[in-house]
Design an enzyme around this catalytic site. Structure first.
Site, PDB file in Angstrom:
ATOM      1  N   CYS A 179       0.849  -1.193   0.000  1.00  0.00           N
ATOM      2  CA  CYS A 179       0.000   0.000   0.000  1.00  0.00           C
ATOM      3  C   CYS A 179       0.884   1.243   0.000  1.00  0.00           C
ATOM      4  O   CYS A 179       2.040   1.202   0.427  1.00  0.00           O
ATOM      5  CB  CYS A 179      -0.888   0.005   1.234  1.00  0.00           C
ATOM      6  SG  CYS A 179      -2.071  -1.351   1.289  1.00  0.00           S
TER       7      CYS A 179
ATOM      8  N   GLU B  21       0.790   3.752   1.917  1.00  0.00           N
ATOM      9  CA  GLU B  21       1.223   4.112   3.263  1.00  0.00           C
ATOM     10  C   GLU B  21       2.488   3.353   3.652  1.00  0.00           C
ATOM     11  O   GLU B  21       3.408   3.919   4.234  1.00  0.00           O
ATOM     12  CB  GLU B  21       0.123   3.816   4.293  1.00  0.00           C
ATOM     13  CG  GLU B  21      -1.130   4.649   4.124  1.00  0.00           C
ATOM     14  CD  GLU B  21      -2.197   3.965   3.296  1.00  0.00           C
ATOM     15  OE1 GLU B  21      -3.386   4.207   3.554  1.00  0.00           O
ATOM     16  OE2 GLU B  21      -1.860   3.175   2.383  1.00  0.00           O
TER      17      GLU B  21
ATOM     18  N   ARG C 271     -10.096  11.412  -5.884  1.00  0.00           N
ATOM     19  CA  ARG C 271     -10.875  10.729  -4.842  1.00  0.00           C
ATOM     20  C   ARG C 271     -10.629  11.269  -3.445  1.00  0.00           C
ATOM     21  O   ARG C 271     -11.383  10.990  -2.523  1.00  0.00           O
ATOM     22  CB  ARG C 271     -10.589   9.220  -4.873  1.00  0.00           C
ATOM     23  CG  ARG C 271     -11.183   8.544  -6.103  1.00  0.00           C
ATOM     24  CD  ARG C 271     -10.999   7.045  -6.098  1.00  0.00           C
ATOM     25  NE  ARG C 271      -9.593   6.704  -6.253  1.00  0.00           N
ATOM     26  CZ  ARG C 271      -8.988   5.721  -5.601  1.00  0.00           C
ATOM     27  NH1 ARG C 271      -9.645   4.983  -4.744  1.00  0.00           N
ATOM     28  NH2 ARG C 271      -7.708   5.466  -5.815  1.00  0.00           N
TER      29      ARG C 271
ATOM     30  N   CYS D  65      -6.137   0.748   5.180  1.00  0.00           N
ATOM     31  CA  CYS D  65      -6.726  -0.584   5.292  1.00  0.00           C
ATOM     32  C   CYS D  65      -6.337  -1.205   6.640  1.00  0.00           C
ATOM     33  O   CYS D  65      -5.512  -0.644   7.380  1.00  0.00           O
ATOM     34  CB  CYS D  65      -6.261  -1.478   4.135  1.00  0.00           C
ATOM     35  SG  CYS D  65      -4.528  -1.998   4.236  1.00  0.00           S
TER      36      CYS D  65
ATOM     37  N   TYR E 245      -3.988  -6.591  18.081  1.00  0.00           N
ATOM     38  CA  TYR E 245      -2.967  -7.554  18.449  1.00  0.00           C
ATOM     39  C   TYR E 245      -1.680  -6.764  18.654  1.00  0.00           C
ATOM     40  O   TYR E 245      -1.304  -5.959  17.806  1.00  0.00           O
ATOM     41  CB  TYR E 245      -2.804  -8.591  17.341  1.00  0.00           C
ATOM     42  CG  TYR E 245      -1.663  -9.548  17.588  1.00  0.00           C
ATOM     43  CD1 TYR E 245      -1.804 -10.604  18.473  1.00  0.00           C
ATOM     44  CD2 TYR E 245      -0.440  -9.377  16.945  1.00  0.00           C
ATOM     45  CE1 TYR E 245      -0.756 -11.477  18.703  1.00  0.00           C
ATOM     46  CE2 TYR E 245       0.617 -10.243  17.184  1.00  0.00           C
ATOM     47  CZ  TYR E 245       0.448 -11.287  18.059  1.00  0.00           C
ATOM     48  OH  TYR E 245       1.490 -12.150  18.290  1.00  0.00           O
TER      49      TYR E 245
ATOM     50  N   TRP F 127       1.960  -6.799  18.554  1.00  0.00           N
ATOM     51  CA  TRP F 127       3.159  -7.486  18.090  1.00  0.00           C
ATOM     52  C   TRP F 127       4.361  -6.620  18.384  1.00  0.00           C
ATOM     53  O   TRP F 127       4.317  -5.410  18.199  1.00  0.00           O
ATOM     54  CB  TRP F 127       3.057  -7.748  16.591  1.00  0.00           C
ATOM     55  CG  TRP F 127       4.310  -8.296  15.988  1.00  0.00           C
ATOM     56  CD1 TRP F 127       4.732  -9.587  16.057  1.00  0.00           C
ATOM     57  CD2 TRP F 127       5.270  -7.592  15.225  1.00  0.00           C
ATOM     58  NE1 TRP F 127       5.905  -9.731  15.372  1.00  0.00           N
ATOM     59  CE2 TRP F 127       6.266  -8.507  14.846  1.00  0.00           C
ATOM     60  CE3 TRP F 127       5.410  -6.267  14.824  1.00  0.00           C
ATOM     61  CZ2 TRP F 127       7.366  -8.157  14.093  1.00  0.00           C
ATOM     62  CZ3 TRP F 127       6.514  -5.915  14.070  1.00  0.00           C
ATOM     63  CH2 TRP F 127       7.483  -6.858  13.710  1.00  0.00           C
TER      64      TRP F 127
END
Length: 129
Positions: free
Chosen positions: A54, A56, A82, A88, A125, A127
């Site tokens: 992506c 980002e 857009r 995401c 989560y 990590w």
């Protein structure tokens, strides 16, 4: 929204406009991230049907490659006008893991605003590399 936020949005927009796949490239995204020192880094996604990085993540990688370890704000912008697009789920997890205090600029009905990455992924989560 600060002037710095608007400047970051503009860099992401310029990046995607200069590198778009055109009208059929509906998945082309540009992103920009600001370091704690004020420097900005841009990235563009590499869309592929098997997935791909992506925008980002490309911007984060570019910042890291240039030595930026402390980042303050990130934004993604879609091609063809857009505008600002939220990250995401995978990007949200990466942001929380590497930069939990980074602010993420999101679209809202009242225009773009920024929130903490941790607010985008409650109960994430945790990590640790």
């Amino acid at each position: 929204m600060t002037d710095d936020d608007r400047e970051l949005i503009e860099l992401a927009r310029q990046t995607v406009d200069a590198n778009t796949d055109g009208p059929d490239g509906v998945y082309t995204m540009g992103a920009a991230v600001r370091g704690a020192d004020g420097r900005m880094y841009a990235g563009i996604n590499l869309y592929h049907f098997t997935g791909g990085p992506c925008a980002e993540l490309v911007a984060l990688g570019r910042a890291r490659a240039d030595g930026a370890r402390e980042l303050t704000t990130i934004v993604a912008v879609g091609n063809e006008g857009r505008g600002v697009v939220g990250p995401c789920g995978r990007d949200r997890q990466v942001l929380v893991d590497y930069h939990p205090t980074i602010r993420v600029i999101l679209p809202t009905p009242d225009g773009p605003r920024s929130v903490l990455a941790t607010d985008l992924l409650p109960g994430a989560y945790r990590w640790a590399p």
